[in-house]
Design an enzyme around this catalytic site. Structure first.
Site, PDB file in Angstrom:
ATOM      1  N   SER A 122       0.824  -1.196   0.000  1.00 19.75           N
ATOM      2  CA  SER A 122       0.000   0.000   0.000  1.00 19.75           C
ATOM      3  C   SER A 122       0.864   1.254   0.000  1.00 19.75           C
ATOM      4  CB  SER A 122      -0.970  -0.034   1.188  1.00 19.75           C
ATOM      5  OG  SER A 122      -2.125   0.727   0.903  1.00 19.75           O
ATOM      6  N   LYS A 174     -20.788  17.497   8.109  1.00 12.84           N
ATOM      7  CA  LYS A 174     -19.715  17.716   9.080  1.00 12.84           C
ATOM      8  C   LYS A 174     -19.660  16.618  10.139  1.00 12.84           C
ATOM      9  CE  LYS A 174     -16.287  20.204  10.492  1.00 12.84           C
ATOM     10  NZ  LYS A 174     -15.073  20.275   9.674  1.00 12.84           N
TER      11      LYS A 174
END
Length: 305
Positions: A122, A174
């Site tokens: 990764s 949010k």
């Protein structure tokens, strides 16, 4: 009549262990100072030709030390080439990208060979791709090209213990990812789009750095890990071999023969006592707290095996 001054035990006799630790700390400080002074000496004719080693080890959670060290090796004219030794399962997205960019800049000026240890997956593979050539052991775990976001849902547990959350936000998204309630379809769509944009950047950077077609990389970028031998067959790795083989290849690319001095880093500027305390207490506690707070407080986007 005995002289009190003559019979009084010295500090070293009264506190032998503490005195020994102080001597050891002083010796380490002198050694560290000497090494730092040597490191700052002018290069060129005095230093001769040298090779640099950048060690990328463990989780990638920050980039300052690695980027700083890569920059030092780039500016040092005595460093003719650099070995990028990676033993990492990946880590946080932005630091991985910063190290990748630093390696790209270095590779524009000097030969850079990536050498993969047990794992370079990764984010670890992301960084390796910036090198001009990659060497992996046949059994190295690499690839795992992808992005994941870690979220924890503790709603059921919170209800059992009578814990609730009051969340006041400035916008609908949010509060996305809060662990105190189920994620709405719109929140899932929003966070998935963020993950896929990061994934798109990952795939594009790998394709560009490796000189591969983007579609070719995209077909391999579903999170799968590969052995070094498999990665070699897929074009993700250039050579099979260990670190010594990679050093031999780097010398060849630099036109160097025989033994060549090696400068490794990043160098940890820690006292012996701080290193002991850090390894035994500070780091384990810090990692545990970090895992707990990151899991509860906010989503994390990671390039992680």
């Amino acid at each position: 009549m005995p002289n009190p001054a003559a019979t009084k035990a010295s500090f070293s006799q009264r506190h032998p262990i503490l005195f020994g630790l102080m001597l050891l700390a002083a010796a380490m400080a002198l050694f560290g100072g000497a090494m730092a002074a040597f490191h700052l000496l002018p290069t060129g004719e005095f230093a001769g030709a040298r090779l640099g080693v950048v060690r990328v080890e463990g989780l990638i959670v920050g980039s300052e030390d690695l980027v700083g060290w890569i920059g030092e090796l780039e500016r040092d004219d005595s460093i003719k080439g650099v070995l990028l030794r990676i033993d990492s399962p990946g880590g946080v997205v932005a630091p991985s990208q910063e190290v990748y960019a630093a390696v790209l800049r270095l590779a524009e000026r000097k030969p850079v060979i990536a050498s993969m240890g047990a794992v370079a997956a990764s984010g670890g593979y992301y960084i390796a791709a910036a090198a001009q050539e990659i060497m992996a052991n046949p059994s190295t775990l690499t690839g795992s090209i992808g992005v994941r976001m870690e979220l924890l849902n503790i709603r059921a547990l919170a209800e059992k213990v009578g814990l609730s959350q009051t969340l006041i936000t400035s916008g609908e998204m949010k509060g996305a990812g809060t662990p105190f309630r189920e994620m709405s379809p719109r929140e899932r769509e929003y966070l998935t789009a963020v993950v896929m944009d990061m994934h798109d950047q990952f795939v594009s950077d790998i394709a560009q750095a490796r000189g591969m077609e983007r579609e070719q990389v995209a077909a391999l970028a579903d999170g799968r890990a590969f052995t070094g031998r498999q990665a070699h067959g897929l074009g993700l790795v250039d050579h099979l071999g260990g670190m010594e083989d990679a050093m031999d290849l780097l010398r060849e690319r630099c036109g160097l023969t025989g033994e060549t001095p090696v400068l490794e880093g990043p160098i940890e500027e820690k006292s012996l006592l701080l290193r002991v305390l850090s390894a035994a207490i500070i780091e384990p506690v810090s990692e545990a707290v970090s895992e707990m707070t990151s899991a509860i407080s906010a989503p994390r986007w990671v390039f992680l095996f």
